[in-house]
Enzyme design. Structure first.
Site, PDB file in Angstrom:
ATOM      1  CG  ASP A   5      44.953 -72.716 -18.230  1.00  0.00           C
ATOM      2  OD1 ASP A   5      46.165 -73.038 -18.232  1.00  0.00           O
ATOM      3  OD2 ASP A   5      44.546 -71.629 -18.673  1.00  0.00           O
ATOM      4  CG  ASN A  37      40.114 -71.412 -17.804  1.00  0.00           C
ATOM      5  OD1 ASN A  37      41.287 -71.699 -18.000  1.00  0.00           O
ATOM      6  ND2 ASN A  37      39.499 -70.465 -18.488  1.00  0.00           N
ATOM      7  CG  HIS A  65      39.224 -66.111 -18.380  1.00  0.00           C
ATOM      8  ND1 HIS A  65      38.432 -65.374 -19.226  1.00  0.00           N
ATOM      9  CD2 HIS A  65      39.659 -67.180 -19.097  1.00  0.00           C
ATOM     10  CE1 HIS A  65      38.395 -65.965 -20.415  1.00  0.00           C
ATOM     11  NE2 HIS A  65      39.135 -67.061 -20.369  1.00  0.00           N
ATOM     12  CG  HIS A 148      47.777 -66.941 -18.815  1.00  0.00           C
ATOM     13  ND1 HIS A 148      47.360 -68.191 -18.414  1.00  0.00           N
ATOM     14  CD2 HIS A 148      46.675 -66.325 -19.309  1.00  0.00           C
ATOM     15  CE1 HIS A 148      46.074 -68.317 -18.640  1.00  0.00           C
ATOM     16  NE2 HIS A 148      45.624 -67.198 -19.183  1.00  0.00           N
ATOM     17  CG  HIS A 175      42.866 -74.329 -22.046  1.00  0.00           C
ATOM     18  ND1 HIS A 175      41.548 -74.413 -21.621  1.00  0.00           N
ATOM     19  CD2 HIS A 175      43.387 -73.267 -21.380  1.00  0.00           C
ATOM     20  CE1 HIS A 175      41.290 -73.447 -20.748  1.00  0.00           C
ATOM     21  NE2 HIS A 175      42.397 -72.732 -20.598  1.00  0.00           N
TER      22      HIS A 175
HETATM   23 FE   LIG Z   1      43.785 -67.559 -20.251  1.00  0.00          FE
HETATM   24 FE   LIG Z   2      42.773 -70.918 -19.484  1.00  0.00          FE
END
Ligand SMILES: [Fe+2]
Ligand SMILES: [Fe+2]
Length: 274
Positions: A5, A37, A65, A148, A175
Site C-alpha cells: 500500500d 492509499n 478505498h 486485501h 500495512h
Molecule cells: Fe485497505
Molecule cells: Fe491500505
C-alpha cells in the site's frame, strides 16, 4: 515485484526516488503495486494512477478505498492496468481480473480479493477466486493475487486455497510487513503482508498524535498522513514461466531519503476522514 500500500505523497516520493533503481538492481520483469492509499492516504485519482505507471508500475491493485475518489471509476473500466477487489457487486465499476503481456514477459494474470472479516460486506473471496481461475485463459501460467484483508487467518487460508493454482498470493491492507514469506508445497509463493510504502513514524501511515487523540478522546479527528521514516516495502518473487510455479520469494525494504526534486511538493497532507 509486488509493492504494498503506497500511502500519500511520501509513498509516491518513495516510488519516484527508488523504484527505477530497485527494478534495475533486482532485474525485475514486472511490477505490481497496491495504490489504494495513494491520494491523501485514501483512494486513487486518474492523475496519480498515470504517475505511478510512469514510475515503473505495470499493474495497480486497490482495495476497500477504491471508490473514495470516484473520478477513478472511468479508469477502472477503461484501463487493463488497474484492478479493484473482484468479489464486489458485479455492477461495481472495474474489472475482476486483468491479463497483461509486457516487454519480454509471458502473459501475467492479476486479480485482487477483499477479505470478509472485520471489513465492509463483500462476496465470498474463496468462491470468487475459483470462478476467476476458471475464466482465465489456459495459456496464462503466471497468476498473481493481491489478498486485501484485515485478518491474518483469512489471508493464510487464501494462500492454502490457491496453492497449486497460482504463482503468488501477497497480502495487503494491514500495512505492517510480516515475516512469513515462503513457498507453499504446491508452488505458490505467499506472504501475509508485504508492508506499506510510506511513513513508518506513524500508525499505519497516519500521524500518531492524531490517531492517539482519537483513540483517547473518541472525538472525530482528521488523520493526516505522516511524513518520517519512509520505507518502500515489497517482495520480489521468481516464477518459472513454463509452469507458473514460484521458485523464490524475498521481502525487501528500501529506506527513503527526504528530497524535493521530484515535483511532489511538500509532504504531509490531510486524510479525507478518520
Ligand atoms: Fe485497505
Ligand atoms: Fe491500505
Amino acid at each position: 515485484l509486488c509493492i504494498g500500500d503506497v500511502v500519500g505523497k511520501p509513498g509516491r516520493r518513495l516510488l519516484a526516488d527508488h523504484l527505477p533503481t530497485v527494478i534495475k538492481e533486482q532485474s525485475v520483469d514486472f511490477v505490481i503495486a497496491n495504490i489504494e492509499n495513494i491520494a491523501d492516504g485514501s483512494g486513487v485519482t486518474p492523475t496519480l494512477f498515470d504517475k505511478v505507471l510512469k514510475y515503473g508500475v505495470d499493474v495497480a491493485t486497490t482495495g476497500d478505498h477504491v471508490y473514495k475518489r470516484i473520478s477513478i471509476a472511468e479508469t477502472l473500466e477503461s484501463s487493463s492496468q488497474i484492478v479493484r477487489p473482484a468479489n464486489l457487486s458485479p455492477e461495481a465499476a472495474g474489472r475482476d481480473f486483468t491479463v497483461i503481456q509486457m516487454r519480454s514477459c509471458p502473459p501475467i494474470g492479476v486479480f485482487q480479493l477483499r477479505g470478509q472479516l472485520y471489513m465492509p460486506p463483500a462476496n465470498c473471496p474463496f468462491h470468487k477466486a475459483d470462478e476467476i481461475l476458471n475464466d482465465l485463459p489456459e495459456d496464462v501460467k503466471i497468476i498473481v493475487v493481491d489478498m486485501h484483508a484485515e485478518a491474518t487467518g483469512e489471508k493464510v487460508a487464501m494462500g492454502w486455497h490457491l496453492d497449486g493454482r497460482v504463482s503468488l498470493v501477497f497480502g495487503t491492507h494491514t500495512h505492517v510487513p510480516t515475516a512469513d514469506a515462503r513457498i507453499l508445497p504446491g508452488g505458490a509463493a505467499y506472504i501475509t503482508d508485504v508492508g506499506m510504502t510510506g511513513p513508518y513514524d506513524s500508525v499505519l501511515g497516519r500521524r500518531k498524535d492524531r490517531v492517539l487523540h482519537h483513540l483517547l478522546t473518541k472525538m472525530p479527528t482528521p488523520f493526516r498522513v505522516a511524513k518520517d521514516d519512509t520505507r518502500l516495502c515489497g517482495v520480489v518473487c521468481d516464477v518459472d514461466s513454463e509452469t507458473g510455479k514460484a521458485l523464490n520469494i524475498e521481502r525487501f525494504e528500501v529506506h527513503g531519503l527526504r528530497s524535493n526534486g521530484d515535483g511532489e511538493g511538500e509532504i504531509g497532507e490531510e486524510a479525507s476522514s478518520s
